[in-house]
Design a protein around this motif. Structure first.
Motif, PDB file in Angstrom:
ATOM      1  N   CYS A  75       0.814  -1.223   0.000  1.00 29.41           N
ATOM      2  CA  CYS A  75       0.000   0.000   0.000  1.00 29.41           C
ATOM      3  C   CYS A  75       0.844   1.267   0.000  1.00 29.41           C
ATOM      4  CB  CYS A  75      -0.920   0.001   1.221  1.00 29.41           C
ATOM      5  SG  CYS A  75      -2.153  -1.311   1.213  1.00 29.41           S
ATOM      6  N   GLY A  76       2.084   1.188   0.508  1.00 30.52           N
ATOM      7  CA  GLY A  76       2.940   2.368   0.539  1.00 30.52           C
ATOM      8  C   GLY A  76       2.429   3.457   1.464  1.00 30.52           C
ATOM      9  N   ILE A  77       1.822   3.074   2.598  1.00 33.00           N
ATOM     10  CA  ILE A  77       1.304   4.062   3.547  1.00 33.00           C
ATOM     11  C   ILE A  77       2.469   4.721   4.276  1.00 33.00           C
ATOM     12  CG2 ILE A  77      -0.153   4.449   5.561  1.00 33.00           C
ATOM     13  CD1 ILE A  77      -1.701   3.661   3.040  1.00 33.00           C
ATOM     14  N   LEU A  78       2.480   6.040   4.312  1.00 35.99           N
ATOM     15  CA  LEU A  78       3.555   6.787   4.957  1.00 35.99           C
ATOM     16  C   LEU A  78       3.170   7.142   6.392  1.00 35.99           C
ATOM     17  CD1 LEU A  78       4.401   9.199   1.996  1.00 35.99           C
ATOM     18  CD2 LEU A  78       5.558   7.063   2.605  1.00 35.99           C
ATOM     19  N   GLY A  79       4.175   7.182   7.272  1.00 36.31           N
ATOM     20  CA  GLY A  79       3.949   7.614   8.648  1.00 36.31           C
ATOM     21  C   GLY A  79       3.190   6.620   9.494  1.00 36.31           C
ATOM     22  N   LEU A  80       3.339   5.333   9.207  1.00 38.21           N
ATOM     23  CA  LEU A  80       2.679   4.329  10.054  1.00 38.21           C
ATOM     24  C   LEU A  80       3.212   4.435  11.482  1.00 38.21           C
ATOM     25  CD1 LEU A  80       2.789   1.315   7.579  1.00 38.21           C
ATOM     26  CD2 LEU A  80       0.714   2.394   8.445  1.00 38.21           C
ATOM     27  N   PRO A  81       2.343   4.274  12.480  1.00 36.99           N
ATOM     28  CA  PRO A  81       2.788   4.428  13.875  1.00 36.99           C
ATOM     29  C   PRO A  81       3.518   3.203  14.400  1.00 36.99           C
ATOM     30  CG  PRO A  81       0.445   3.957  13.816  1.00 36.99           C
ATOM     31  CD  PRO A  81       0.883   4.079  12.384  1.00 36.99           C
ATOM     32  N   PHE A  82       4.197   2.486  13.514  1.00 40.18           N
ATOM     33  CA  PHE A  82       5.061   1.366  13.886  1.00 40.18           C
ATOM     34  C   PHE A  82       6.146   1.291  12.828  1.00 40.18           C
ATOM     35  CE2 PHE A  82       1.228  -0.024  11.736  1.00 40.18           C
ATOM     36  CZ  PHE A  82       1.690  -0.778  10.664  1.00 40.18           C
ATOM     37  N   GLU A  83       7.332   0.862  13.201  1.00 35.02           N
ATOM     38  CA  GLU A  83       8.493   0.962  12.324  1.00 35.02           C
ATOM     39  C   GLU A  83       8.650  -0.273  11.441  1.00 35.02           C
ATOM     40  OE1 GLU A  83      12.027   1.877  14.441  1.00 35.02           O
ATOM     41  OE2 GLU A  83      11.275   3.776  15.244  1.00 35.02           O
ATOM     42  N   ASN A  84       9.028  -0.008  10.177  1.00 41.23           N
ATOM     43  CA  ASN A  84       9.382  -1.057   9.224  1.00 41.23           C
ATOM     44  C   ASN A  84       8.289  -2.107   9.039  1.00 41.23           C
ATOM     45  OD1 ASN A  84      11.992   0.082   8.848  1.00 41.23           O
ATOM     46  ND2 ASN A  84      12.640  -0.873  10.770  1.00 41.23           N
ATOM     47  N   GLY A  85       7.033  -1.682   9.199  1.00 40.95           N
ATOM     48  CA  GLY A  85       5.918  -2.572   8.936  1.00 40.95           C
ATOM     49  C   GLY A  85       5.732  -3.665   9.962  1.00 40.95           C
ATOM     50  N   ARG A  86       6.300  -3.498  11.161  1.00 44.46           N
ATOM     51  CA  ARG A  86       6.185  -4.546  12.180  1.00 44.46           C
ATOM     52  C   ARG A  86       5.644  -3.953  13.486  1.00 44.46           C
ATOM     53  NH1 ARG A  86       7.477  -9.597  13.476  1.00 44.46           N
ATOM     54  NH2 ARG A  86       8.251 -10.115  15.550  1.00 44.46           N
TER      55      ARG A  86
END
Length: 571
Positions: free
Chosen positions: A509-520
């Motif tokens: 999805c390429g979501i920016l600024g997720l509230p968790f790092e590196n998708g984990r």
């Protein structure tokens, strides 16, 4: 012998009903189970769409509380596909009822097991093979596609699970044709100019009533209120200094500051600004114009946000004057209308379509690709994403196709609005714009005691609802993730995070600024913040940008998407 009552609710989806033979086995989670029983009421057409069917079976095995069922259907009949909402089983002797939320299509000629309440983390599901097969099937149905450059991922082909039911489509058509009755559409979308303001008022029917802003559209109080409590409250921010590009001087706005100097008003948090610089350089449709304005506001002694200066383009100059409330009345009204034309495009392209509908579509696709319907997070998110893909699939084409609604009614047209959307979505970060308290703090308008912008009612209500949603999500998540290890070992939720994080070029999805790092996800609090943001955006944020549209746009001078002639270059 023991009697069981079985209530089966078939879903309200296109093709949900079945003519197949349906077999059920009741279990108690150990070795006790009933014999296979066919569900069939004589002389009745069972399992029709949106129908509740009640069956009675008798078996020599007594299971006081049924904790598991095994369901199977064949492919008999012309229409054998079957979508089931719920099955409720009651042991008539013990009086104990057990609810099984099915919420899925039943595959043919396969034994499918459901446990009471059907909610497990994947590492605790007693039937992992069934669960993993279901996810693989959904990954083939829910595929990503980028339909326009710079926009979020969308669904490639709309799955049956996401289709509107017939009844829902009927409701939409009924509303559509009610609105279109008479000559209203001809008057609204005709190519001739309006003769008088009174002519515009003649299109409204008793069904909807007059738009709320119709009688106050021209007032400064209404213009200020629009920045806070109508469809677009995302731009207003605290002003700590006047930008060099804004040709405002202290002397020109002194009459509107109630005795304060500009520096005193700024120091007392009474000055606010909006800047639509994001529109700079986007081409309009031939013969039409869209401004790129800045606007300065002052909070008066009544707590009202009042406009004190409008500049219609970014760089100050002799042909780009600063318009003021003491300019000739129709000059000032025209400046506000041209400002609202620009604000309208930002609202529809960025605040509404881009950063609620389209952003959230990717989240829901990823949830379906990664989470079993038995996953607690899937069950939490499902109601907030209901009909999202169906609405987006139909609306995207109707709005943005060449010659469609946007080309007919908006100055930028579909190409310009798509470019604007791409810019706005490119700036969106889940941990900033997607986190409501942080978004307010970034703009200097976060406040819980009314000391800043006391009439910002939308903010106050939204913060209260945000707190409730976060509290609810915290309680819900803690039921399943009472230890950090359970989160770390949940393969489905970790895959969900990875698909959101991966760039679009890598089928993510390429979501920016997720509230968790590196998708984990590494902490339960990260998951709580993420889920709160997703639910809040899908519900509260969308409600704010959507449901005031009639009162805002209904009377066209109030919030025009298109104006004929060029913006004023002098007073």
């Amino acid at each position: 012998m023991t009697t069981y009552e079985i209530k089966v609710k078939t879903g309200d989806r296109f093709g949900a009903g079945t003519d197949a033979n349906v077999e059920i086995v009741l279990l108690d989670g150990s070795k006790k189970q009933t014999k296979p029983a066919y569900l069939d009421n004589w002389f009745r057409n069972d399992f029709e769409r949106n129908q509740l069917d009640v069956f009675t079976i008798v078996d020599e095995t007594d299971i006081p509380e049924v904790t598991e069922i095994k369901l199977k259907r064949d492919q008999t009949g012309l229409f054998s596909d079957w979508f089931v909402d719920t099955i409720e089983v009651t042991n008539v002797t013990s009086g104990v009822s057990s609810l099984f939320p099915i919420l899925r299509w039943i595959r043919p000629d396969v034994d499918i097991h459901f446990t009471i309440y059907d909610t497990f983390l994947p590492q605790y599901d007693p039937r992992p093979e069934q669960r993993n097969l279901e996810i693989k099937e959904k990954q083939m149905l829910y595929e990503y596609q980028v339909k326009r450059p710079g926009l979020p991922v969308q669904i490639k082909n709309l799955p049956d699970d996401e289709q509107f039911s017939d009844s829902h489509m009927w409701d939409l058509l009924t509303r559509k044709y009610t609105i279109m009755a008479g000559k209203t559409v001809e008057m609204i979308f005709g190519q001739t100019a309006w003769d008088t303001l009174e002519d515009m008022k003649s299109v409204f029917s008793n069904i909807f009533g007059n738009p709320l802003d119709m009688d106050v559209w021209h007032t400064d109080e209404n213009f200020g209120c629009q920045r806070l409590n109508r469809v677009n409250s995302n731009l207003i921010r605290l002003c700590t200094s006047i930008p060099d590009k804004f040709g405002v001087t202290e002397s020109m706005i002194a009459p509107f500051l109630e005795g304060f100097t500009l520096s005193e008003a700024i120091a007392n948090n009474r000055v606010f600004i909006t800047d639509l610089e994001i529109l700079e350089g986007i081409d309009c449709q031939k013969g039409l114009h869209c401004t790129v304005p800045l606007c300065l506001f002052f909070v008066n002694g009544k707590g009202q946000l009042m406009p004190v200066a409008i500049q219609l383009y970014q760089q100050k100059g002799p042909d780009n004057p600063v318009f003021l409330p003491n300019d000739p009345p129709y000059t000032w009204i025209a400046a506000k209308m041209w400002y609202n034309l620009a604000d309208c495009h930002y609202h529809q392209g960025v605040a509404h379509l881009g950063c609620t509908h389209l952003i959230m579509e990717g989240f829901w696709i990823a949830a379906n690709r990664c989470l079993s319907p038995s996953h607690p997070v899937y069950k939490l998110l499902g109601p907030h994403c209901y009909a999202l893909l169906a609405v987006n699939t139909r609306g995207f084409d109707a709005l943005l196709r060449p010659g469609g609604y946007v080309d007919k009614t908006m100055a930028l047209g579909s190409d310009g609005l798509s470019e604007l959307m791409a810019r706005g979505i490119g700036q969106w970060r889940m941990n900033m714009e997607g986190d409501y308290p942080e978004f307010l703090k970034q703009r200097g308008v976060y406040c819980r005691d009314g000391s800043i912008l006391p009439t910002f009612y939308q903010r106050d209500d939204s913060l209260a609802i945000y707190d409730v949603i976060r509290s609810y999500v915290t309680d819900y998540v803690s039921l399943y993730y009472d230890t950090r290890e359970k989160l770390l070992n949940d393969a489905e939720i970790q895959n969900f995070g990875q698909e959101l994080f991966k760039p679009k070029s890598e089928n993510g999805c390429g979501i920016l600024g997720l509230p968790f790092e590196n998708g984990r996800f590494t902490s339960v609090d990260e998951l709580v913040v993420f889920l709160t943001s997703m639910i809040f955006t899908s519900s509260v944020v969308h409600a704010a940008v959507n449901f005031a549209q009639y009162d805002t746009y209904g009377y066209f001078p109030n919030y025009p998407p298109m104006l004929k002639g060029p913006p004023p270059k002098n007073k």
